[in-house]
Design an enzyme around this catalytic site. Structure first.
Site, short mmCIF file in Angstrom:
data_model
loop_
_atom_site.label_atom_id
_atom_site.label_comp_id
_atom_site.label_asym_id
_atom_site.label_seq_id
_atom_site.Cartn_x
_atom_site.Cartn_y
_atom_site.Cartn_z
N CYS A 289 0.93 -1.19 -0.10
CA CYS A 289 -0.03 -0.01 0.00
C CYS A 289 0.98 1.31 -0.04
O CYS A 289 0.66 2.12 -1.10
CB CYS A 289 -1.00 0.12 1.20
N1 LIG Z 1 -2.77 -5.95 2.21
C1 LIG Z 1 -3.16 -4.93 2.64
O1 LIG Z 1 -2.72 -4.58 4.05
C2 LIG Z 1 -4.18 -3.83 2.30
C3 LIG Z 1 -4.60 -2.88 3.19
C4 LIG Z 1 -5.61 -1.87 2.70
C5 LIG Z 1 -6.00 -2.03 1.24
N2 LIG Z 1 -5.22 -2.86 0.54
C6 LIG Z 1 -5.69 -2.91 -1.03
O2 LIG Z 1 -6.68 -4.11 -1.18
C7 LIG Z 1 -6.46 -4.57 -2.54
C8 LIG Z 1 -6.06 -6.14 -2.41
O3 LIG Z 1 -4.88 -6.33 -1.91
P1 LIG Z 1 -4.56 -7.67 -0.92
O4 LIG Z 1 -3.25 -7.23 -0.10
O5 LIG Z 1 -5.53 -8.49 -0.49
O6 LIG Z 1 -3.81 -8.49 -2.24
P2 LIG Z 1 -3.51 -10.08 -2.28
O7 LIG Z 1 -2.69 -10.05 -3.43
O8 LIG Z 1 -3.11 -10.57 -1.07
O9 LIG Z 1 -4.75 -10.72 -2.80
C9 LIG Z 1 -5.56 -10.58 -3.86
C10 LIG Z 1 -6.13 -11.91 -4.57
O10 LIG Z 1 -6.75 -11.60 -5.56
C11 LIG Z 1 -6.74 -12.65 -6.55
N3 LIG Z 1 -7.15 -12.20 -7.82
C12 LIG Z 1 -6.34 -11.54 -8.71
N4 LIG Z 1 -7.10 -11.34 -9.85
C13 LIG Z 1 -8.13 -11.87 -9.57
C14 LIG Z 1 -9.27 -12.14 -10.59
N5 LIG Z 1 -9.30 -11.60 -11.70
N6 LIG Z 1 -10.39 -12.59 -9.88
C15 LIG Z 1 -10.35 -13.23 -8.75
N7 LIG Z 1 -9.34 -13.00 -7.93
C16 LIG Z 1 -8.11 -12.47 -8.50
C17 LIG Z 1 -5.38 -13.03 -6.36
O11 LIG Z 1 -4.85 -14.44 -6.66
C18 LIG Z 1 -5.26 -12.91 -4.60
O12 LIG Z 1 -5.48 -14.10 -4.14
C19 LIG Z 1 -5.54 -3.95 -3.31
O13 LIG Z 1 -5.81 -2.88 -3.94
C20 LIG Z 1 -4.61 -3.23 -1.93
O14 LIG Z 1 -4.08 -2.14 -2.28
C21 LIG Z 1 -4.69 -3.75 0.67
#
Ligand SMILES: NC(=O)c1ccc[n+]([C@@H]2O[C@H](COP(=O)([O-])OP(=O)(O)OC[C@H]3O[C@@H](n4cnc5c(N)ncnc54)[C@H](O)[C@@H]3O)[C@@H](O)[C@H]2O)c1
Length: 431
Positions: free
Chosen positions: A270
């Site tokens: 992030c």
């Molecule tokens: N990790 C954090 O601490 C955090 C905090 C706040 C916001 N975010 C935001 O949340 C969002 C997700 O982040 P995350 O850390 O959970 O990512 P992540 O990589 O842990 O998880 C994302 C998941 O989405 C799946 N994916 C990708 N393309 C896909 C599709 N077309 N259909 C279905 N599944 C699909 C991936 O396989 C993965 O399992 C991002 O925009 C991130 O910036 C993350």
């Protein structure tokens, strides 16, 4: 029964697309909140793990996940035709940067396409992935229109930023207030009803664009303040002042000051990424976000500073970086997580490798990393390992690290996290 009634009465079926750090805890919280939940991911191993009751996210214990799965309240699939069974669908897919530091919305686009192919009228779609202001209205709505759905009439669309803080035991999905901005009043009310089932406080804003901007303000606030304290840290290093002592004393001011701490650089999915979404959008509107870009530059320089201080410490022992045995403690981007995305520890280790150091690392949560194309496995934190090192660099201060053992070994420690504060011996150098 209409959408909002179905959500309020607990009869709605909720979908979560993207079962990662954000999506899995949300899916679990929705199931705990009494909804039937279907999780979607493109990674078969994640889907299989969930359906077997096994969590791969540290904040979601198997003891919470497994009963939800066995009781049929939560299931996972790669099959998007099951979108037809949903009332609501939350999108939690990655929003990384391209090599050019421009937003990469390909995961959001793919997810919306996969969902739209099986949507039915009356459903609610909420985008949670962090992105620039305007994404929901300028990217998602046109895709839904192209698929034959008029938002606000046939389907409902909102944006709600994800604020999760992995590893934080005090603030979890349930008690972090959820900001919601709907495209229209029904979307806002339906999204508020959905989150109201599983999250303690819902904060409504007027549009998806405002909700998108809220998240970018929050993360840019962190990036800028971390850059400021990193700069103050570099300055204090030059002055021979302990920046950590300065911050702790400043933090006693009961108003107008909030402590931020220096470190080896910015990490995670992030903080190093999100400000670029904002500055990219600003540039597209002819606005130059100079302050934010400068903060990103200062933060990006930190790993090289750590390496130069490591070289100084080796130099004092009449050793060079080339050939030195350097043990790095912690590779995750922050304490008590296993997430290595954008971790500054990897940058420090890569820079040291390129200078010819013999690097090893110890991280109880990360078994393996790949550096310069070569896999490397975590070593145990043992006296013999410590004594074999010319230098130990504390890069991530996991609370399970036995830093007393590190101190007792008498090895030279470069401490980038003030983790050794209980062991202020002459062989520990804080930056
Ligand atoms: N990790 C954090 O601490 C955090 C905090 C706040 C916001 N975010 C935001 O949340 C969002 C997700 O982040 P995350 O850390 O959970 O990512 P992540 O990589 O842990 O998880 C994302 C998941 O989405 C799946 N994916 C990708 N393309 C896909 C599709 N077309 N259909 C279905 N599944 C699909 C991936 O396989 C993965 O399992 C991002 O925009 C991130 O910036 C993350």
């Amino acid at each position: 029964m209409d959408l909002i009634e179905r959500i309020r009465s607990g009869q709605a079926c909720a979908g979560v697309v993207g079962l990662g750090y954000v999506g899995l805890p949300l899916a679990v919280e929705m199931a705990v909140g009494g909804l039937k939940v279907i999780g979607f991911d493109v990674q078969v191993d994640k889907v299989d793990a969930i359906n077997a009751g096994h969590s791969y996210i540290m904040d979601v214990p198997d003891e919470t996940l497994a009963p939800l799965v066995s009781e049929g309240r939560l299931q996972a699939t790669t099959d998007f035709s099951m979108v037809a069974e949903l009332d609501t669908v939350n999108i939690c897919v990655p929003t990384p940067l391209r090599k050019t530091k421009e937003p990469n919305l390909s995961f959001v686009i793919d997810a919306v396409k996969s969902i739209a192919a099986h949507m039915k009228p009356g459903q609610l779609m909420i985008l949670e992935s962090t992105t620039y202001p305007g994404t929901t209205e300028e990217l998602v709505l046109p895709m839904l229109r192209e698929a034959g759905f008029e938002p606000g009439r046939d389907v409902f669309v909102a944006f709600s930023p994800e604020r999760t803080d992995p590893g934080n035991k005090d603030y979890t999905t349930r008690n972090i207030p959820k900001v919601v901005g709907g495209h229209d009043p029904v979307a806002t009310e339906a999204a508020a009803a959905l989150y109201g089932r599983c999250i303690d406080q819902v904060v409504l804003v007027s549009t998806p664009r405002v909700a998108e901007m809220v998240k970018l303000l929050e993360n840019t606030f962190r990036s800028v303040n971390i850059a400021l304290v990193n700069e103050i840290g570099l300055m204090c290093d030059r002055f021979g002042i302990d920046v950590w002592e300065v911050i702790d004393a400043a933090a006693t001011k009961p108003f107008g000051f909030m402590p931020f701490y220096p470190g080896p650089g910015l990490g995670g999915h992030c903080i190093p990424v999100d400000p670029h979404y904002l500055t990219w959008k600003a540039r597209a509107e002819g606005f130059s976000a100079r302050f934010i870009e400068l903060a990103a530059e200062i933060n990006a320089e930190k790993p090289a500073f750590v390496v130069s201080r490591a070289a100084d410490l080796l130099n004092e022992q009449e050793k060079s970086v080339r050939g030195a045995a350097i043990l790095c403690l912690g590779v995750a981007y922050k304490a008590n997580t296993n997430d290595v995305r954008e971790s500054p520890a990897l940058d420090v280790m890569t820079l040291l490798l390129r200078k010819g150091a013999n690097i090893s690392f110890c991280d109880p949560y990360v078994d393996k990393v790949v550096l310069e194309g070569e896999p490397m496995s975590s070593v145990p934190l043992e006296d013999s390992v410590l004594r074999a090192a010319d230098l130990v660099i504390l890069l991530t201060n996991h609370s399970v690290f036995d830093l007393g053992l590190v101190s007792d070994s008498g090895c030279i420690v470069l401490d980038t996290r003030n983790g050794m504060k209980e062991f202020p011996t002459s062989t520990v150098v804080k930056i």
